[in-house]
Write a protein that holds these residues in place. Structure first.
Motif, short mmCIF file in Angstrom:
data_model
loop_
_atom_site.label_atom_id
_atom_site.label_comp_id
_atom_site.label_asym_id
_atom_site.label_seq_id
_atom_site.Cartn_x
_atom_site.Cartn_y
_atom_site.Cartn_z
N MET A 249 8.32 14.91 6.72
CA MET A 249 8.61 14.94 5.28
C MET A 249 9.53 13.80 4.83
O MET A 249 9.53 13.42 3.66
CB MET A 249 9.23 16.29 4.91
CG MET A 249 8.24 17.45 4.96
SD MET A 249 7.09 17.45 3.58
CE MET A 249 8.15 18.00 2.24
N GLN A 250 10.34 13.25 5.73
CA GLN A 250 11.26 12.17 5.37
C GLN A 250 10.68 10.80 5.69
O GLN A 250 11.42 9.82 5.88
CB GLN A 250 12.60 12.34 6.10
CG GLN A 250 13.42 13.53 5.64
CD GLN A 250 12.91 14.85 6.20
OE1 GLN A 250 12.52 14.93 7.35
NE2 GLN A 250 12.90 15.89 5.37
N GLY A 251 9.37 10.69 5.75
CA GLY A 251 8.72 9.47 6.19
C GLY A 251 8.64 8.38 5.14
O GLY A 251 9.11 8.50 4.01
N THR A 252 7.99 7.29 5.53
CA THR A 252 7.80 6.10 4.69
C THR A 252 7.00 6.43 3.43
O THR A 252 6.04 7.22 3.47
CB THR A 252 7.06 5.01 5.48
OG1 THR A 252 7.83 4.68 6.64
CG2 THR A 252 6.84 3.76 4.65
N ASN A 253 7.38 5.84 2.31
CA ASN A 253 6.62 6.01 1.07
C ASN A 253 5.26 5.31 1.19
O ASN A 253 5.19 4.14 1.61
CB ASN A 253 7.37 5.42 -0.12
CG ASN A 253 8.57 6.26 -0.53
OD1 ASN A 253 8.64 7.44 -0.21
ND2 ASN A 253 9.50 5.65 -1.22
N ILE A 254 4.21 6.01 0.80
CA ILE A 254 2.86 5.44 0.78
C ILE A 254 2.27 5.65 -0.60
O ILE A 254 2.29 6.76 -1.14
CB ILE A 254 1.95 6.08 1.84
CG1 ILE A 254 2.48 5.81 3.25
CG2 ILE A 254 0.52 5.55 1.71
CD1 ILE A 254 1.62 6.41 4.36
N HIS A 255 1.73 4.61 -1.17
CA HIS A 255 1.02 4.68 -2.46
C HIS A 255 -0.39 4.14 -2.24
O HIS A 255 -0.57 3.02 -1.75
CB HIS A 255 1.74 3.85 -3.53
CG HIS A 255 1.06 3.87 -4.87
ND1 HIS A 255 0.00 3.03 -5.17
CD2 HIS A 255 1.27 4.64 -5.98
CE1 HIS A 255 -0.40 3.26 -6.40
NE2 HIS A 255 0.36 4.23 -6.92
N SER A 256 -1.41 4.93 -2.57
CA SER A 256 -2.79 4.49 -2.39
C SER A 256 -3.56 4.66 -3.69
O SER A 256 -3.52 5.72 -4.32
CB SER A 256 -3.46 5.26 -1.26
OG SER A 256 -3.40 6.66 -1.47
N GLN A 257 -4.27 3.60 -4.08
CA GLN A 257 -4.99 3.58 -5.35
C GLN A 257 -6.46 3.27 -5.10
O GLN A 257 -6.81 2.21 -4.57
CB GLN A 257 -4.41 2.50 -6.28
CG GLN A 257 -5.12 2.37 -7.62
CD GLN A 257 -4.97 3.62 -8.48
OE1 GLN A 257 -3.85 4.03 -8.78
NE2 GLN A 257 -6.09 4.23 -8.86
N GLY A 258 -7.33 4.20 -5.47
CA GLY A 258 -8.77 4.00 -5.36
C GLY A 258 -9.38 3.76 -6.72
O GLY A 258 -8.69 3.55 -7.72
N SER A 259 -10.70 3.79 -6.79
CA SER A 259 -11.40 3.53 -8.05
C SER A 259 -11.31 4.70 -9.03
O SER A 259 -11.46 4.52 -10.24
CB SER A 259 -12.87 3.20 -7.78
OG SER A 259 -13.52 4.31 -7.17
N LYS A 260 -11.06 5.89 -8.50
CA LYS A 260 -11.05 7.08 -9.35
C LYS A 260 -9.74 7.85 -9.32
O LYS A 260 -9.52 8.73 -10.17
CB LYS A 260 -12.18 8.04 -8.92
CG LYS A 260 -13.58 7.47 -9.06
CD LYS A 260 -14.61 8.51 -8.63
CE LYS A 260 -16.03 7.99 -8.84
NZ LYS A 260 -17.05 9.02 -8.45
N VAL A 321 -3.58 0.36 -0.28
CA VAL A 321 -2.54 1.22 0.30
C VAL A 321 -1.30 0.38 0.52
O VAL A 321 -1.33 -0.63 1.22
CB VAL A 321 -3.02 1.83 1.63
CG1 VAL A 321 -1.97 2.80 2.17
CG2 VAL A 321 -4.36 2.52 1.45
N THR A 322 -0.17 0.82 -0.05
CA THR A 322 1.08 0.06 0.05
C THR A 322 2.16 0.92 0.70
O THR A 322 2.36 2.08 0.33
CB THR A 322 1.57 -0.37 -1.34
OG1 THR A 322 0.55 -1.16 -1.96
CG2 THR A 322 2.84 -1.22 -1.23
#
Length: 324
Positions: A249-260, A321-322
């Motif tokens: 739960m305290q892990g790295t921030n991940i942001h992922s953006q797809g087409s929808k 994915v960032t």
């Protein structure tokens, strides 16, 4: 779709065919230059034809005396001496190599996949794997292999390190529930991402997979998986992707953006119901993910729990994915 921290990997509906192959090739032009020069006569090889000369009629005084005086009697007529120059062909010398000589032809060969992997991508990998307890480097294939490989295709993700220090990117296939245990299984991908660096990774349709970042503070969980936030995916027209926080739960921030749809730490994300927990094998939920934001949830009979995630395109998907 989601993973658990003990021994579980998400499952999604199987897609259709393997992702398309994008080949890379480079070619080099070859240039030939010739220098042409006029060749002088080789006088040492010249011969003279004197067989028709009547030597008795030659006035030798006039030939050898520079002070001969004119005579009223005209000198005997000397027949014309024919001189024929015969040039003997000489072999053309071998040109001496110079800066203007033709460059040797370069071989056109199938690219070696190792040549595609730069030092930056492998930077510090050996020592990092040893410290983490992973015995095998990632396969890091550049060829479509029915699983996961480096490069772009119709079904792919672009991973970017948005942080201020190097991170290592790991990706693996589910292989039931065993693929996530990287202490005993070779990861499909293990590379370094410097700050600001990006790398495209392709996935075959219908293959449940996951990726996770790791840095110097990361360790392996009890089951041998990366103890951090995971990005999970099964590519295909009926597939989905999500961020799973319930592993750590305290892990790295991940942001992922797809087409929808967007999946990040708060949207279309799996996390423990008890947010004070470090991880949870049970008691997790899919949050903020429904048809209103391009996602969807449901019951996963294999996991006997919640499933779902972000929807994707019908004929291809490229998710950004960032990590930060």
């Amino acid at each position: 779709m989601r993973f658990t921290s003990a021994a579980v990997l998400s499952t999604l509906a199987v897609g259709q065919a393997a992702a398309a192959n994008i080949r890379h090739a480079s070619f080099h032009a070859r240039r030939a230059v010739e220098k042409r020069e006029d060749k002088p006569v080789d006088w040492a090889s010249v011969t003279y034809d004197l067989k028709n000369v009547d030597w008795s009629k030659v006035n030798w005084n006039s030939v050898f005396s520079s002070s001969a005086t004119p005579s009223s009697t005209p000198p005997p007529k000397v027949e014309e001496v024919k001189v024929e120059a015969v040039s003997t062909p000489t072999p053309t010398p071998t040109p001496t190599p110079s800066s203007t000589s033709a460059a040797p032809a370069e071989k056109t060969e199938k690219p070696n996949v190792v040549e595609h992997i730069t030092n930056d991508i492998l930077s510090g990998l050996d020592s990092f794997l040893s410290k983490l307890g992973i015995s095998q480097k990632g396969a890091n294939s550049y060829e479509p292999n029915g699983g996961i490989w480096l490069g772009d295709s119709d079904w792919s993700a672009e991973f970017t390190n948005g942080g201020s220090k190097d991170v290592k990117l790991f990706c693996w296939k589910a292989n039931g529930f065993s693929g996530m245990s990287l202490n005993v299984n070779q990861p499909a991908i293990s590379i370094n991402l410097a700050p600001g660096a990006s790398q495209n990774v392709s996935f075959a349709e219908g293959v449940p997979s996951s990726c996770a970042p790791a840095d110097d503070s990361t360790s392996l969980a009890m089951f041998g998986g990366i103890q951090n936030t995971w990005w999970e995916v099964t590519f295909g027209s009926t597939g989905a992707f999500d961020v799973s926080r319930n592993v750590w739960m305290q892990g790295t921030n991940i942001h992922s953006q797809g087409s929808k749809c967007t999946s990040d730490m708060d949207t279309c994300v799996f996390k423990c119901k008890d947010e004070s927990a470090q991880s949870c094998e049970k008691g997790y939920e899919l949050y903020n993910c429904d048809a209103g934001n391009g996602g969807g949830g449901g019951y996963d009979p294999i996991m006997d729990g919640t499933g779902g995630g972000c929807s994707m395109g019908s004929s291809g998907e490229h998710v950004k994915v960032t990590f930060s």
